[in-house]
Design a protein around this motif. Structure first.
Motif, PDB file in Angstrom:
ATOM      1  N   GLU A 185     -20.238 -19.154 -28.791  1.00 53.91           N
ATOM      2  CA  GLU A 185     -20.598 -20.207 -29.737  1.00 53.91           C
ATOM      3  C   GLU A 185     -19.441 -20.343 -30.709  1.00 53.91           C
ATOM      4  O   GLU A 185     -19.240 -19.507 -31.591  1.00 53.91           O
ATOM      5  N   VAL A 186     -18.664 -21.367 -30.519  1.00 51.43           N
ATOM      6  CA  VAL A 186     -17.488 -21.623 -31.348  1.00 51.43           C
ATOM      7  C   VAL A 186     -17.525 -23.093 -31.766  1.00 51.43           C
ATOM      8  O   VAL A 186     -16.803 -23.927 -31.211  1.00 51.43           O
ATOM      9  N   PRO A 187     -18.370 -23.413 -32.733  1.00 47.92           N
ATOM     10  CA  PRO A 187     -18.665 -24.811 -33.055  1.00 47.92           C
ATOM     11  C   PRO A 187     -17.475 -25.660 -33.481  1.00 47.92           C
ATOM     12  O   PRO A 187     -17.465 -26.853 -33.232  1.00 47.92           O
ATOM     13  N   THR A 188     -16.474 -25.084 -34.098  1.00 42.88           N
ATOM     14  CA  THR A 188     -15.358 -25.902 -34.584  1.00 42.88           C
ATOM     15  C   THR A 188     -14.165 -25.918 -33.631  1.00 42.88           C
ATOM     16  O   THR A 188     -13.159 -26.544 -33.913  1.00 42.88           O
ATOM     17  N   MET A 189     -14.288 -25.235 -32.499  1.00 42.21           N
ATOM     18  CA  MET A 189     -13.161 -25.123 -31.574  1.00 42.21           C
ATOM     19  C   MET A 189     -13.254 -26.216 -30.504  1.00 42.21           C
ATOM     20  O   MET A 189     -14.306 -26.401 -29.899  1.00 42.21           O
ATOM     21  N   PRO A 190     -12.147 -26.897 -30.244  1.00 42.39           N
ATOM     22  CA  PRO A 190     -12.151 -27.883 -29.155  1.00 42.39           C
ATOM     23  C   PRO A 190     -12.474 -27.213 -27.812  1.00 42.39           C
ATOM     24  O   PRO A 190     -12.176 -26.035 -27.605  1.00 42.39           O
ATOM     25  N   GLU A 191     -13.059 -27.970 -26.902  1.00 41.10           N
ATOM     26  CA  GLU A 191     -13.514 -27.412 -25.625  1.00 41.10           C
ATOM     27  C   GLU A 191     -12.392 -26.726 -24.845  1.00 41.10           C
ATOM     28  O   GLU A 191     -12.575 -25.637 -24.305  1.00 41.10           O
ATOM     29  N   ALA A 192     -11.232 -27.335 -24.792  1.00 38.73           N
ATOM     30  CA  ALA A 192     -10.113 -26.743 -24.044  1.00 38.73           C
ATOM     31  C   ALA A 192      -9.701 -25.399 -24.644  1.00 38.73           C
ATOM     32  O   ALA A 192      -9.382 -24.459 -23.913  1.00 38.73           O
ATOM     33  N   GLU A 193      -9.716 -25.310 -25.964  1.00 34.60           N
ATOM     34  CA  GLU A 193      -9.363 -24.054 -26.624  1.00 34.60           C
ATOM     35  C   GLU A 193     -10.441 -22.998 -26.383  1.00 34.60           C
ATOM     36  O   GLU A 193     -10.142 -21.820 -26.200  1.00 34.60           O
ATOM     37  N   ALA A 194     -11.706 -23.422 -26.368  1.00 35.69           N
ATOM     38  CA  ALA A 194     -12.810 -22.494 -26.089  1.00 35.69           C
ATOM     39  C   ALA A 194     -12.704 -21.963 -24.660  1.00 35.69           C
ATOM     40  O   ALA A 194     -12.962 -20.780 -24.413  1.00 35.69           O
ATOM     41  N   ALA A 240      -9.145 -15.756 -21.804  1.00 39.85           N
ATOM     42  CA  ALA A 240      -8.439 -14.633 -22.434  1.00 39.85           C
ATOM     43  C   ALA A 240      -9.356 -13.414 -22.527  1.00 39.85           C
ATOM     44  O   ALA A 240      -8.916 -12.279 -22.293  1.00 39.85           O
ATOM     45  N   ILE A 241     -10.622 -13.630 -22.855  1.00 41.42           N
ATOM     46  CA  ILE A 241     -11.583 -12.520 -22.914  1.00 41.42           C
ATOM     47  C   ILE A 241     -11.714 -11.893 -21.525  1.00 41.42           C
ATOM     48  O   ILE A 241     -11.641 -10.671 -21.372  1.00 41.42           O
ATOM     49  N   ALA A 242     -11.894 -12.724 -20.509  1.00 45.63           N
ATOM     50  CA  ALA A 242     -12.033 -12.217 -19.137  1.00 45.63           C
ATOM     51  C   ALA A 242     -10.789 -11.443 -18.707  1.00 45.63           C
ATOM     52  O   ALA A 242     -10.894 -10.366 -18.111  1.00 45.63           O
ATOM     53  N   SER A 243      -9.620 -11.974 -19.014  1.00 46.35           N
ATOM     54  CA  SER A 243      -8.367 -11.306 -18.644  1.00 46.35           C
ATOM     55  C   SER A 243      -8.228  -9.949 -19.320  1.00 46.35           C
ATOM     56  O   SER A 243      -7.817  -8.971 -18.693  1.00 46.35           O
ATOM     57  N   GLN A 244      -8.564  -9.902 -20.595  1.00 49.80           N
ATOM     58  CA  GLN A 244      -8.447  -8.640 -21.330  1.00 49.80           C
ATOM     59  C   GLN A 244      -9.485  -7.626 -20.876  1.00 49.80           C
ATOM     60  O   GLN A 244      -9.201  -6.428 -20.790  1.00 49.80           O
ATOM     61  N   LEU A 245     -10.703  -8.081 -20.570  1.00 52.60           N
ATOM     62  CA  LEU A 245     -11.723  -7.165 -20.060  1.00 52.60           C
ATOM     63  C   LEU A 245     -11.349  -6.638 -18.681  1.00 52.60           C
ATOM     64  O   LEU A 245     -11.664  -5.495 -18.334  1.00 52.60           O
ATOM     65  N   ALA A 246     -10.662  -7.459 -17.893  1.00 54.79           N
ATOM     66  CA  ALA A 246     -10.279  -7.059 -16.541  1.00 54.79           C
ATOM     67  C   ALA A 246      -9.353  -5.851 -16.533  1.00 54.79           C
ATOM     68  O   ALA A 246      -9.370  -5.066 -15.588  1.00 54.79           O
ATOM     69  N   LEU A 283      -5.801 -13.858 -29.957  1.00 56.82           N
ATOM     70  CA  LEU A 283      -6.163 -12.957 -31.053  1.00 56.82           C
ATOM     71  C   LEU A 283      -7.683 -12.842 -31.178  1.00 56.82           C
ATOM     72  O   LEU A 283      -8.218 -11.750 -31.365  1.00 56.82           O
ATOM     73  N   LEU A 284      -8.366 -13.963 -31.058  1.00 59.53           N
ATOM     74  CA  LEU A 284      -9.832 -13.937 -31.088  1.00 59.53           C
ATOM     75  C   LEU A 284     -10.366 -13.117 -29.920  1.00 59.53           C
ATOM     76  O   LEU A 284     -11.291 -12.314 -30.077  1.00 59.53           O
ATOM     77  N   ALA A 285      -9.782 -13.309 -28.746  1.00 58.21           N
ATOM     78  CA  ALA A 285     -10.212 -12.568 -27.560  1.00 58.21           C
ATOM     79  C   ALA A 285     -10.035 -11.066 -27.761  1.00 58.21           C
ATOM     80  O   ALA A 285     -10.914 -10.281 -27.401  1.00 58.21           O
ATOM     81  N   ALA A 286      -8.918 -10.669 -28.345  1.00 57.39           N
ATOM     82  CA  ALA A 286      -8.670  -9.247 -28.590  1.00 57.39           C
ATOM     83  C   ALA A 286      -9.743  -8.656 -29.501  1.00 57.39           C
ATOM     84  O   ALA A 286     -10.226  -7.545 -29.269  1.00 57.39           O
ATOM     85  N   GLY A 287     -10.136  -9.399 -30.525  1.00 61.62           N
ATOM     86  CA  GLY A 287     -11.187  -8.924 -31.427  1.00 61.62           C
ATOM     87  C   GLY A 287     -12.532  -8.821 -30.726  1.00 61.62           C
ATOM     88  O   GLY A 287     -13.284  -7.857 -30.919  1.00 61.62           O
ATOM     89  N   ILE A 288     -12.845  -9.791 -29.886  1.00 65.27           N
ATOM     90  CA  ILE A 288     -14.110  -9.789 -29.150  1.00 65.27           C
ATOM     91  C   ILE A 288     -14.134  -8.636 -28.143  1.00 65.27           C
ATOM     92  O   ILE A 288     -15.116  -7.886 -28.064  1.00 65.27           O
ATOM     93  N   VAL A 289     -13.067  -8.474 -27.392  1.00 65.15           N
ATOM     94  CA  VAL A 289     -12.991  -7.398 -26.402  1.00 65.15           C
ATOM     95  C   VAL A 289     -13.070  -6.038 -27.086  1.00 65.15           C
ATOM     96  O   VAL A 289     -13.766  -5.132 -26.623  1.00 65.15           O
ATOM     97  N   SER A 290     -12.384  -5.881 -28.190  1.00 63.05           N
ATOM     98  CA  SER A 290     -12.428  -4.625 -28.934  1.00 63.05           C
ATOM     99  C   SER A 290     -13.853  -4.284 -29.352  1.00 63.05           C
ATOM    100  O   SER A 290     -14.304  -3.139 -29.225  1.00 63.05           O
ATOM    101  N   GLU A 291     -14.574  -5.280 -29.827  1.00 61.77           N
ATOM    102  CA  GLU A 291     -15.955  -5.050 -30.259  1.00 61.77           C
ATOM    103  C   GLU A 291     -16.867  -4.772 -29.064  1.00 61.77           C
ATOM    104  O   GLU A 291     -17.751  -3.916 -29.140  1.00 61.77           O
TER     105      GLU A 291
END
Length: 78
Positions: free
Chosen positions: A12-21, A27-33, A61-69
């Motif tokens: 849920e990233v309400p202010t982020m454009p779809e392509a950026e989301a 990026a999250i998937a790549s880092q989790l992999a 950077l957002l992905a790194a924070g999400i993956v870390s958590e």
């Protein structure tokens, strides 16, 4: 080595454009992999990550924070 299997990832990233989301999700998937989760085998039914970031934070950077958590919560799971 433990592995991570994710059946569903909802962002849920309400202010982020779809392509950026989409870039964020990839990026999250790549880092989790390449992540090495600590802990034993087990199943976690659901995780929730709340992250506050600057509006101009790059998806990587957002992905790194999400993956870390995610990894932190998995480590604490029984």
């Amino acid at each position: 080595m433990a592995e991570i299997i994710i059946d569903r990832l909802a962002l849920e990233v309400p202010t982020m454009p779809e392509a950026e989301a989409q870039s964020l999700a990839l990026a999250i998937a790549s880092q989790l992999a390449v992540a090495s989760p600590a802990g034993g085998d087990g199943e976690v039914r659901a995780l929730r990550v709340n992250l506050t970031a600057k509006a101009d934070s790059p998806p990587s950077l957002l992905a790194a924070g999400i993956v870390s958590e995610i990894l932190r919560q998995l480590q604490r799971s029984p």
